[in-house]
Write a protein that holds these residues in place. Structure first.
Motif, short mmCIF file in Angstrom:
data_model
loop_
_atom_site.label_atom_id
_atom_site.label_comp_id
_atom_site.label_asym_id
_atom_site.label_seq_id
_atom_site.Cartn_x
_atom_site.Cartn_y
_atom_site.Cartn_z
N THR A 1 28.78 41.66 100.65
CA THR A 1 29.69 40.54 100.38
C THR A 1 29.30 39.91 99.06
O THR A 1 28.17 40.03 98.59
N ILE A 2 30.27 39.23 98.44
CA ILE A 2 30.06 38.62 97.12
C ILE A 2 30.38 37.13 97.22
O ILE A 2 31.46 36.74 97.66
N ASN A 3 29.43 36.31 96.82
CA ASN A 3 29.62 34.87 96.77
C ASN A 3 29.12 34.37 95.42
O ASN A 3 27.95 34.53 95.09
N ASP A 4 30.03 33.82 94.63
CA ASP A 4 29.68 33.36 93.28
C ASP A 4 29.05 34.48 92.46
O ASP A 4 28.14 34.25 91.67
N LEU B 1 34.81 47.83 94.01
CA LEU B 1 35.08 46.49 94.50
C LEU B 1 36.35 46.50 95.35
O LEU B 1 37.29 47.25 95.09
N SER B 2 36.37 45.63 96.36
CA SER B 2 37.60 45.42 97.11
C SER B 2 38.62 44.73 96.21
O SER B 2 38.28 44.16 95.16
N SER C 1 25.75 43.28 103.89
CA SER C 1 26.45 42.97 105.13
C SER C 1 26.14 44.02 106.20
O SER C 1 25.56 43.71 107.23
N ASP D 1 40.26 42.01 96.51
CA ASP D 1 40.05 40.57 96.33
C ASP D 1 38.70 40.25 95.70
O ASP D 1 38.35 39.09 95.51
N GLU D 2 37.92 41.30 95.38
CA GLU D 2 36.62 41.18 94.73
C GLU D 2 35.62 40.38 95.57
O GLU D 2 34.69 39.78 95.05
N LYS D 3 35.79 40.42 96.89
CA LYS D 3 34.87 39.73 97.79
C LYS D 3 33.88 40.67 98.44
O LYS D 3 32.95 40.22 99.12
N CYS D 4 34.08 41.98 98.25
CA CYS D 4 33.16 42.98 98.80
C CYS D 4 32.90 44.07 97.77
O CYS D 4 33.79 44.40 96.98
#
Length: 208
Positions: free
Chosen positions: A183-186, A156-157, A192, A159-162
């Motif tokens: 990418t991570i959403n919710d 995980l990145s 991507s 910021d846990e967004k990727c």
């Protein structure tokens, strides 16, 4: 060395949390638990020295709170889930391992979500982490199809967004292997793009 401690069988991964060390024993389907002497670094087996996992444990990570530990089990196609006593270091199984495809190898553990790669399933499985108990719950959808047949290591990145996944066209590696970027959403993954991973990418190390 100052100390040699037998871990028996084949051990793929270790995990550190505070003054404790955990070693997965692939051959015997268990985790070996040790305390670390903070002065000498020597290891001592805990009072309950081992705890069972699913068959052939592989990747192993501690949650960023230090309260939970998870392993993928390649032989069982599952994820094991444990709570961790911060004082004694002892692990306790939270619940039975959860299914995560076949030949489950890759693992990424965020604050709220966990991802496990089914190496022979062409899929990454998605779970929510209960913040109080550490228990896992499968998301809907339960998985996302990877771009290549054999996902391996994941990370995980910050910021846990990727999420980054080493993806193989075959487990022996060839020139068409890649790094899948999601990418991570919710907590849910969306593909991507992909970059070349060279031949046979396996695992990641991130530096911040």
């Amino acid at each position: 060395p100052n100390q040699y401690t037998t871990a028996a069988g084949r051990s793929w991964f270790i995990a550190l949390a505070g003054d404790f060390l955990y070693v997965n024993d692939y051959s015997n389907a268990l985790i070996r638990q040790y305390s670390i002497n903070p002065t000498s670094g020597l290891l001592t087996a805990l009072g309950t020295p081992t705890i069972a996992t699913g068959n052939q444990p592989w990747s192993m990570l501690v949650h960023n709170t230090g309260n939970f530990l998870y392993t993928t089990n390649s032989g069982a196609g599952s994820v094991s889930q444990f709570s961790r006593n911060a004082t004694s270091g002892q692990l306790t199984q939270i619940a039975a391992p959860l299914s995560a495809g076949t030949n489950t190898i890759g693992l990424a553990v965020g604050t709220q979500y966990l991802y496990a790669g089914g190496n022979n399933s062409q899929a990454i499985f998605q779970f929510t982490i209960n913040q109080n108990t550490g228990a896992l719950t499968a998301r809907t959808p339960a998985s996302i199809t990877t771009q290549r047949p054999n996902p391996y290591g994941m990370a995980l990145s910050r910021d846990e967004k990727c999420l980054y996944a080493a993806e193989l066209t075959g487990n022996n590696g060839n020139g068409t292997d890649g790094i899948g970027i999601y990418t991570i959403n919710d907590g849910l993954l969306t593909f991507s793009h992909e970059i070349s991973g060279g031949i046979g990418p396996r695992f990641f190390a991130l530096a911040y």
